[in-house]
Design an enzyme around this catalytic site. Structure first.
Site, PDB file in Angstrom:
ATOM      1  N   ASP A  75       0.879  -1.167   0.000  1.00 26.52           N
ATOM      2  CA  ASP A  75       0.000   0.000   0.000  1.00 26.52           C
ATOM      3  C   ASP A  75       0.919   1.220   0.000  1.00 26.52           C
ATOM      4  O   ASP A  75       1.597   1.493   0.992  1.00 26.52           O
ATOM      5  CB  ASP A  75      -0.890  -0.005   1.237  1.00 26.52           C
ATOM      6  N   TYR A 116      -9.913  15.446 -10.149  1.00 24.80           N
ATOM      7  CA  TYR A 116      -9.203  14.719 -11.203  1.00 24.80           C
ATOM      8  C   TYR A 116      -8.208  15.638 -11.896  1.00 24.80           C
ATOM      9  O   TYR A 116      -7.039  15.273 -12.116  1.00 24.80           O
ATOM     10  CB  TYR A 116     -10.218  14.174 -12.212  1.00 24.80           C
ATOM     11  N   LYS A 163      -4.038  15.014 -11.910  1.00 24.30           N
ATOM     12  CA  LYS A 163      -3.236  14.778 -13.117  1.00 24.30           C
ATOM     13  C   LYS A 163      -2.236  15.916 -13.357  1.00 24.30           C
ATOM     14  O   LYS A 163      -1.108  15.680 -13.816  1.00 24.30           O
ATOM     15  CB  LYS A 163      -4.151  14.588 -14.311  1.00 24.30           C
TER      16      LYS A 163
END
Length: 304
Positions: free
Chosen positions: A74, A174, A178
């Site tokens: 993880d 989002y 990015k």
């Protein structure tokens, strides 16, 4: 068969499926030893609850000609990442390629939902998965990568710097995620370049990942059936295409010329001459700008 990366060691963080799996397999095909990490194993699934596992990816790496080593991790847990890097150091004594492809956000973002209407917990968790994981992994892995000159760091994102600078991507969270990964590569380029290593940001085009194929209700062998629903899907590419881009970068003795740059699978295919599995060279980001975003009908002539 050519094995330009024989003797090289790679870590593909987030290699369970999609681009990460494609990158791991192509690094293996070039002869590398590839550590593949993720949270989905044959004994325990992540919250994705999907069938792909890191063991499957490692097997594909080995079948391709490399050595695949699956390590559950993880990447939000610094202790797990530190233990992973310590293991690579103990077993290999080096790290030549680091690919940060950790994402995990498909179930966390809401299409075109403004910030104030978006679920805040999901949005913040998306940022942790997409940004914090990359920082944690680089923090622990880069000292090992810098032991030998010529190391390569690949930050996998969605969209080139030019495209994302002018286009709103899905929603606030989002878009921020990015853009942050693009900037990470730029910043790492400044920090790694003088120390003999290279960092780049790399985006695939419209990826025919396992999740995307399932969304359209098709398989890789009949993916064109999805064109009736979405004609622009004709420009799509397999995950192996971006994998070949990474393998080409890793084998390039002059890779430092790309340091800090934003790159795409389609653009690098033109530079290095590799193709997708079907022999084509899809150039998705040029297609998006010149065809899809202008409202023209789908036509990939001259773009793949």
């Amino acid at each position: 068969m050519s094995a330009p990366l024989k003797g090289k060691v790679a870590l593909v963080a987030g290699a369970t499926r999609g681009a990460g799996r494609g990158i791991a397999v192509e690094l293996g095909a070039a002869g590398a030893t590839v550590y593949v990490t993720g949270r989905s194993t044959r004994t325990r699934r992540s919250e994705y609850d999907r069938p792909e596992t890191i063991e499957d990816t490692a097997d594909l790496v080995t079948e391709a000609g490399g050595q695949g080593i699956a390590v559950p991790a993880d990447h939000l847990d610094p202790a797990q990442v530190r233990a992973l890097v310590d293991r690579i150091a103990d077993e290999q004594g080096r790290l030549d390629v680091l690919v940060n492809d950790i994402w995990g956000g498909e179930n966390l973002f809401e299409w075109e939902s403004p910030l104030w209407e978006h679920d805040l917990d999901k949005g913040l968790h998306l940022l942790r998965l997409a940004v914090e994981t990359h920082a944690i992994t680089s923090h622990h892995a880069l000292p090992l990568l810098l032991r030998h000159p010529g190391g390569l760091v690949v930050e996998v994102t969605d969209g080139t710097a030019d495209y994302n600078a002018d286009n709103y991507r899905v929603n606030f969270f989002y878009d921020l995620a990015k853009a942050s990964v693009l900037r990470m590569a730029f910043a790492l380029g400044h920090e790694l370049g003088p120390r003999g290593a290279t960092a780049v940001a790399l985006t695939p085009g419209w990826l025919r990942s396992e999740i995307m194929l399932d969304t359209f209700g098709v398989r890789e062998d009949n993916w064109r059936d999805a064109l009736e629903r979405e004609p622009h899907f004709a420009i799509s590419e397999t995950p192996r295409y971006v994998g070949r881009a990474v393998a080409a970068l890793a084998a390039d003795p002059d890779v430092a010329r790309w340091n800090g740059r934003s790159l795409s699978s389609g653009g690098l295919a033109q530079e290095y001459g590799f193709t997708d599995l079907d022999g084509s060279r899809p150039d998705a980001w040029r297609y998006l700008v010149e065809v899809q975003d202008t409202g023209k009908p789908a036509d990939t002539t001259g773009y793949r």
